[in-house]
Design an enzyme around this catalytic site. Sequence first.
Site, PDB file in Angstrom:
ATOM      1  N   CYS A 136       0.846  -1.201   0.000  1.00 29.38           N
ATOM      2  CA  CYS A 136       0.000   0.000   0.000  1.00 29.38           C
ATOM      3  C   CYS A 136       0.881   1.251   0.000  1.00 29.38           C
ATOM      4  O   CYS A 136       0.728   2.144  -0.828  1.00 29.38           O
ATOM      5  CB  CYS A 136      -0.932   0.002   1.212  1.00 29.38           C
ATOM      6  SG  CYS A 136      -2.230  -1.248   1.121  1.00 29.38           S
ATOM      7  N   ASP A 137       1.794   1.298   0.959  1.00 28.45           N
ATOM      8  CA  ASP A 137       2.699   2.444   1.073  1.00 28.45           C
ATOM      9  C   ASP A 137       3.580   2.558  -0.170  1.00 28.45           C
ATOM     10  O   ASP A 137       3.822   3.658  -0.702  1.00 28.45           O
ATOM     11  CB  ASP A 137       3.571   2.260   2.318  1.00 28.45           C
ATOM     12  CG  ASP A 137       3.950   3.575   2.994  1.00 28.45           C
ATOM     13  OD1 ASP A 137       3.795   4.627   2.365  1.00 28.45           O
ATOM     14  OD2 ASP A 137       4.393   3.532   4.150  1.00 28.45           O
TER      15      ASP A 137
END
Length: 202
Positions: A136-137
């Site tokens: 996600c990051d």
Amino acid sequence: MPFGDDKINSSWEAVKELKRLGLSKSVDLHVQEIPVEYEAVRDLLPLLWKQHQPKLVVHVGMSWKATTVTLEQCGHNTGYERLDNCGFCPACHCCVKGGPDTIQSVLDMEAVCQRVRDSGLKVAVSVSKDAGRYLCDYSYYTSLYLGERRCAFVHVPPLDKPYSSKELGTALQVVVTEMLQLLTKVERTEKQPHNPSCQHHH
């Protein structure tokens, strides 16, 4: 895509619901599922940015820890040590070699969050500054870097913990709508001419 032990990724279910609900007629919504794989993100995101040249990209991912719809303020460049769905991890443990440690979204997520709350949405919304140092990051930072910060990331809880896919899809509809409206205000501010003090030369 399936995420870890979860057969159903709530973020993709929420995005499919958003696609069904749609946004305003003036918004051309494109939806793309991205594998939970570092190399897929690295290869696919530049192509998507180039192909669509979007005004705003909103990534959506599932977080086991989330109990609210969570708006991520920034992406991080380093600290990627967890293996992806293919058992792969970048050797450099970073998104962009030499890139800044963090990149902030052009959007003020606290402002977006308040606007969503004011809308009367019955889904809890919060803001975070740590998207988790995983795919996600990694995706968020990559898009922030590619798109000159015109990007957002929304974390959603697993399905029915406590929200259904329909509730999450409705939340995304409200969140993305508010983001686009706020982005329009940001762009107007950026286009306003500066008025430096008048200087006379003698």
